[in-house]
Design an enzyme around this catalytic site. Sequence first.
Site, PDB file in Angstrom:
ATOM      1  N   ASP A  37       9.431   0.388  -7.810  1.00  0.00           N
ATOM      2  CA  ASP A  37       8.495   1.504  -7.929  1.00  0.00           C
ATOM      3  C   ASP A  37       8.803   2.595  -6.906  1.00  0.00           C
ATOM      4  OD1 ASP A  37       7.316  -0.101  -9.799  1.00  0.00           O
ATOM      5  OD2 ASP A  37       5.715  -0.793  -8.474  1.00  0.00           O
ATOM      6  N   TYR A  43      11.244 -10.982  -3.459  1.00  0.00           N
ATOM      7  CA  TYR A  43      10.764  -9.764  -2.796  1.00  0.00           C
ATOM      8  C   TYR A  43      10.166 -10.133  -1.444  1.00  0.00           C
ATOM      9  CZ  TYR A  43      11.042  -6.777  -6.989  1.00  0.00           C
ATOM     10  OH  TYR A  43      11.478  -6.032  -8.055  1.00  0.00           O
TER      11      TYR A  43
END
Length: 417
Positions: free
Chosen positions: A137, A192
């Site tokens: 993002d 992540y």
Amino acid sequence: MFKTRQLLSALFNHRLTLERNGGLCKLFCMMSEASIDEQTAKQLKRANEENEDSAEKLQATKKLKAEDEKKYPKKKVVLLLAYSGKGYYGMQRNPTATQFRTIEDELVTSLVKSGCIPENHGDDMKKMSFQRCARTDKGVSAAGQAVSLKVRLMEDIIEKINEHLPPQIRVLGLKRVTQGFNSKNNCDARTYCYMLPTLAFSPKDNDIGSIAAFRLEPETLERVNRLFASYKGTHNFHNFTSQKAASDPSARRYIIEMSCGEPFINNNTQFAVITVKGQSFMLHQIRKMIGLVIAVIKGYAKEDVIERSWGQDKVDVPKAPGLGLVLEKVHFDRYNKRFGEDGLHERLEWDQEEEAVKAFKEAHIYPSIVETERDEGSMVSWMSTLHIHDFEASAKATDTKNKDQKQDNAEEGNASD
């Protein structure tokens, strides 16, 4: 008689004048036509010469291109990519919104300038079979992003690509892969990390306290990890993304592990790193998973809200800031098992690049997170909005629905868990 002679004389003189003038006109016309013909001939000659030059240049370009393609044949590769996402509108390129610069915009420009791909491939990425492993993002960074594409395998290709990239984006590795390889479809899992100030886990009454003075208690860290561990397994995460119905099968995601590491001091502020590994993640999913745990730890929500969020009802799940999120690593276990030991292909592991990855994170990613948090206070600002969320709203809304709707939801809820 005299008048008749004068009239005839006048007519004769007028005729001579017309003939004289007509001759001059013809002369001028002939001269003009000759001049125009000469100019046209010059223009045609110049145009022919220019066309010949263009044809020669085009031929030379085609010859050079053919020589380059013969010398540097196109091969399918995977690039190990690291970047700081600050200032960029995510990873994926958006041709219809060129004013929003992305990581792929920079990468494709560099590939063209370095000669790794033809210029027309930059306009149509399908021509080079480009595929990213994960779409990050806006503002999200990566230390181990992987992209697959076809490039001209020239000498010192990594250096040539990096030469045209800004310092906050770097290609750290390259490996040959099979022609049918797709970095997204062949990826088994993604890891992540999320770096945040530990003040995020302070009681809500302490939100206005000094971020530098706060220290996380071991008991609180233990509770944080217990809540994160509850995410492990397969659950319906429709409340952790946008525009996803509870009945949508794609909302079911498998989380392999999730935990928060020991706190550490950076720039006089205590930080911690959350690590989560899953098969795949939806838009904003990780940030909402973290945001909901923070809301529980701070006392804005009860612990049962996590399990309730996997049901059919809508739950108001807060989304943590994107600043601290980093794509740490991507995994290709099935590919490695099938092709990594056949003696023809390399395993998609980056052990030799670990030091370069670590150095990039310490030089570009971590400092950017710490400095931005210090200057902009994104986590502190976000925490001040948690009281707006109504974490019990879904339960109250369910009570107001008719019995048929409640029964439908209950049946769907049982089917989805």
